[in-house]
Design an enzyme around this catalytic site. Sequence first.
Site, PDB file in Angstrom:
ATOM      1  N   ASP A 121     -19.711  20.053 -19.392  1.00 37.40           N
ATOM      2  CA  ASP A 121     -19.197  21.355 -19.851  1.00 37.40           C
ATOM      3  C   ASP A 121     -18.488  21.119 -21.180  1.00 37.40           C
ATOM      4  O   ASP A 121     -18.283  19.969 -21.602  1.00 37.40           O
ATOM      5  CB  ASP A 121     -18.225  21.942 -18.802  1.00 37.40           C
ATOM      6  CG  ASP A 121     -17.709  23.340 -19.171  1.00 37.40           C
ATOM      7  OD1 ASP A 121     -18.440  24.098 -19.846  1.00 37.40           O
ATOM      8  OD2 ASP A 121     -16.572  23.673 -18.801  1.00 37.40           O
ATOM      9  N   SER A 122     -18.095  22.200 -21.831  1.00 37.35           N
ATOM     10  CA  SER A 122     -17.299  22.070 -23.054  1.00 37.35           C
ATOM     11  C   SER A 122     -15.885  21.598 -22.745  1.00 37.35           C
ATOM     12  O   SER A 122     -15.219  20.996 -23.575  1.00 37.35           O
ATOM     13  CB  SER A 122     -17.207  23.432 -23.743  1.00 37.35           C
ATOM     14  OG  SER A 122     -16.613  24.357 -22.849  1.00 37.35           O
TER      15      SER A 122
ATOM     16  N   CYS B 254     -18.746  32.360 -16.446  1.00 33.24           N
ATOM     17  CA  CYS B 254     -18.263  31.219 -17.232  1.00 33.24           C
ATOM     18  C   CYS B 254     -17.598  30.318 -16.213  1.00 33.24           C
ATOM     19  O   CYS B 254     -16.817  30.796 -15.374  1.00 33.24           O
ATOM     20  CB  CYS B 254     -17.246  31.671 -18.278  1.00 33.24           C
ATOM     21  SG  CYS B 254     -16.368  30.282 -19.053  1.00 33.24           S
ATOM     22  N   THR B 255     -17.924  29.017 -16.260  1.00 29.65           N
ATOM     23  CA  THR B 255     -17.419  28.131 -15.207  1.00 29.65           C
ATOM     24  C   THR B 255     -15.909  27.947 -15.272  1.00 29.65           C
ATOM     25  O   THR B 255     -15.296  27.495 -14.307  1.00 29.65           O
ATOM     26  CB  THR B 255     -18.131  26.766 -15.262  1.00 29.65           C
ATOM     27  OG1 THR B 255     -18.031  26.244 -16.599  1.00 29.65           O
ATOM     28  CG2 THR B 255     -19.582  26.900 -14.868  1.00 29.65           C
ATOM     29  N   HIS B 256     -15.304  28.290 -16.386  1.00 29.42           N
ATOM     30  CA  HIS B 256     -13.836  28.225 -16.457  1.00 29.42           C
ATOM     31  C   HIS B 256     -13.166  29.281 -15.567  1.00 29.42           C
ATOM     32  O   HIS B 256     -12.035  29.083 -15.127  1.00 29.42           O
ATOM     33  CB  HIS B 256     -13.358  28.466 -17.903  1.00 29.42           C
ATOM     34  CG  HIS B 256     -13.428  27.253 -18.776  1.00 29.42           C
ATOM     35  ND1 HIS B 256     -14.616  26.763 -19.262  1.00 29.42           N
ATOM     36  CD2 HIS B 256     -12.455  26.440 -19.261  1.00 29.42           C
ATOM     37  CE1 HIS B 256     -14.362  25.699 -20.014  1.00 29.42           C
ATOM     38  NE2 HIS B 256     -13.063  25.480 -20.033  1.00 29.42           N
TER      39      HIS B 256
ATOM     40  N   TYR C 153     -17.267  26.565 -26.653  1.00 29.85           N
ATOM     41  CA  TYR C 153     -18.671  26.890 -26.941  1.00 29.85           C
ATOM     42  C   TYR C 153     -18.877  28.401 -27.118  1.00 29.85           C
ATOM     43  O   TYR C 153     -19.760  28.837 -27.832  1.00 29.85           O
ATOM     44  CB  TYR C 153     -19.568  26.422 -25.789  1.00 29.85           C
ATOM     45  CG  TYR C 153     -19.929  24.962 -25.805  1.00 29.85           C
ATOM     46  CD1 TYR C 153     -19.425  24.086 -26.776  1.00 29.85           C
ATOM     47  CD2 TYR C 153     -20.795  24.434 -24.845  1.00 29.85           C
ATOM     48  CE1 TYR C 153     -19.774  22.737 -26.768  1.00 29.85           C
ATOM     49  CE2 TYR C 153     -21.148  23.101 -24.837  1.00 29.85           C
ATOM     50  CZ  TYR C 153     -20.642  22.255 -25.800  1.00 29.85           C
ATOM     51  OH  TYR C 153     -20.996  20.925 -25.787  1.00 29.85           O
ATOM     52  N   GLY C 154     -18.059  29.193 -26.413  1.00 30.47           N
ATOM     53  CA  GLY C 154     -18.325  30.629 -26.329  1.00 30.47           C
ATOM     54  C   GLY C 154     -18.239  31.380 -27.641  1.00 30.47           C
ATOM     55  O   GLY C 154     -18.797  32.467 -27.774  1.00 30.47           O
TER      56      GLY C 154
ATOM     57  N   CYS D 125     -22.048  24.772 -17.291  1.00 29.54           N
ATOM     58  CA  CYS D 125     -21.583  25.651 -18.364  1.00 29.54           C
ATOM     59  C   CYS D 125     -22.638  26.735 -18.561  1.00 29.54           C
ATOM     60  O   CYS D 125     -23.805  26.420 -18.838  1.00 29.54           O
ATOM     61  CB  CYS D 125     -21.426  24.826 -19.636  1.00 29.54           C
ATOM     62  SG  CYS D 125     -21.044  25.803 -21.105  1.00 29.54           S
ATOM     63  N   ASN D 126     -22.248  27.980 -18.373  1.00 30.99           N
ATOM     64  CA  ASN D 126     -23.200  29.089 -18.551  1.00 30.99           C
ATOM     65  C   ASN D 126     -23.652  29.203 -19.998  1.00 30.99           C
ATOM     66  O   ASN D 126     -24.813  29.512 -20.269  1.00 30.99           O
ATOM     67  CB  ASN D 126     -22.559  30.409 -18.145  1.00 30.99           C
ATOM     68  CG  ASN D 126     -22.294  30.513 -16.659  1.00 30.99           C
ATOM     69  OD1 ASN D 126     -23.056  31.127 -15.929  1.00 30.99           O
ATOM     70  ND2 ASN D 126     -21.219  29.903 -16.188  1.00 30.99           N
ATOM     71  N   THR D 127     -22.718  28.997 -20.936  1.00 35.94           N
ATOM     72  CA  THR D 127     -23.072  29.154 -22.350  1.00 35.94           C
ATOM     73  C   THR D 127     -24.162  28.149 -22.734  1.00 35.94           C
ATOM     74  O   THR D 127     -25.201  28.511 -23.300  1.00 35.94           O
ATOM     75  CB  THR D 127     -21.822  28.948 -23.233  1.00 35.94           C
ATOM     76  OG1 THR D 127     -20.745  29.731 -22.716  1.00 35.94           O
ATOM     77  CG2 THR D 127     -22.094  29.345 -24.667  1.00 35.94           C
TER      78      THR D 127
HETATM   79  N1  DGL Z   1     -17.361  26.847 -19.367  1.00 37.34           N
HETATM   80  C1  DGL Z   1     -18.263  27.373 -20.299  1.00 37.34           C
HETATM   81  C2  DGL Z   1     -19.206  28.404 -19.704  1.00 37.34           C
HETATM   82  O1  DGL Z   1     -19.482  28.372 -18.529  1.00 37.34           O
HETATM   83  C3  DGL Z   1     -17.895  27.626 -21.739  1.00 37.34           C
HETATM   84  C4  DGL Z   1     -16.478  27.835 -22.161  1.00 37.34           C
HETATM   85  C5  DGL Z   1     -16.322  27.727 -23.675  1.00 37.34           C
HETATM   86  O2  DGL Z   1     -16.319  26.583 -24.157  1.00 37.34           O
HETATM   87  O3  DGL Z   1     -16.238  28.756 -24.363  1.00 37.34           O
HETATM   88  O4  DGL Z   1     -19.716  29.247 -20.378  1.00 37.34           O
END
Ligand code: DGL
Length: 266
Positions: free
Chosen positions: A12-13, A190-192, A44-45, A76-78
């Site tokens: 992930d990021s 978003c996994t966060h 990443y977003g 990470c979805n992004t």
């Molecule tokens: N955790 C990431 C996701 O699922 C990206 C978060 C980020 O770096 O903006 O999209």
Amino acid sequence: MSDDTRPILFFDSGVGGLSVVAPTCALLPMAPIVYAADSAGFPYGTKSEGEIAARVPALLGRLAERYHPRLIVIACNTASTIALPAVRAALDLPIVGTVPAIKPAAQASRTRTIGVLGTEATVRQPYVDDLTARFAADCTVLRYGSAALVELAEAKLAGEAVAPDAVARELAGLFGQTGGDAIDVIVNACTHFPLLEDEMRAVAPAGVAFVDGGPGIARRVAVLTQGQDWPREPVVHQLVFTRLGDREARIGTHLRAHGFASPETL
Ligand code: DGL
């Protein structure tokens, strides 16, 4: 039975992928984990598709060379909605991606109005249009991209306090849209965001459900590794950052209590 120590590599990021590690470890408690966070590329977003597409396959190639994983989870979805096909083409390994859990959300919604909460990059992806058309064609699907929630999740895992007002402001980005008051299911795309689920529940309207891809990914990893051997003794998980600063060191301290070794840099 052999002692197979090859890890599962989660990428992930930042810390978000830990929301996918937790259900995976619950299903596969003997699995050795390498958790890799691209802290030098975080977040990443707010990046362009081109930046993500150039960065993620190359980094995963270096990580695969260093850690020899049996399987990679792009947690990470992004990164998944933008770079999954390129990563699969570049690496000769099973790759599991994380994409917005629109299907289970549509199955659960009674009001037929669901909210997709992701990063700004994820919510504009054609991948989300496709998932909506395939699994939620009879639903109103409202989307909101939040960079602030990503930051708040990182801060939380680094031991900082999360202000309820800041979380409420981001949820208002969904509920404040036309028709938003009918949302009964939110997709944490978003996994966060599952890392902030308690804080989100505290400020969301009563009865709103949250779904995310973590449990489904854990089941997929279990299927893909079925019949494989695992270490006989539990092994220490590894943590790797592309940049190791103060915040990453604090996150490392927090993760030591969850079976991770001191962080390394790539
Ligand atoms: N955790 C990431 C996701 O699922 C990206 C978060 C980020 O770096 O903006 O999209």
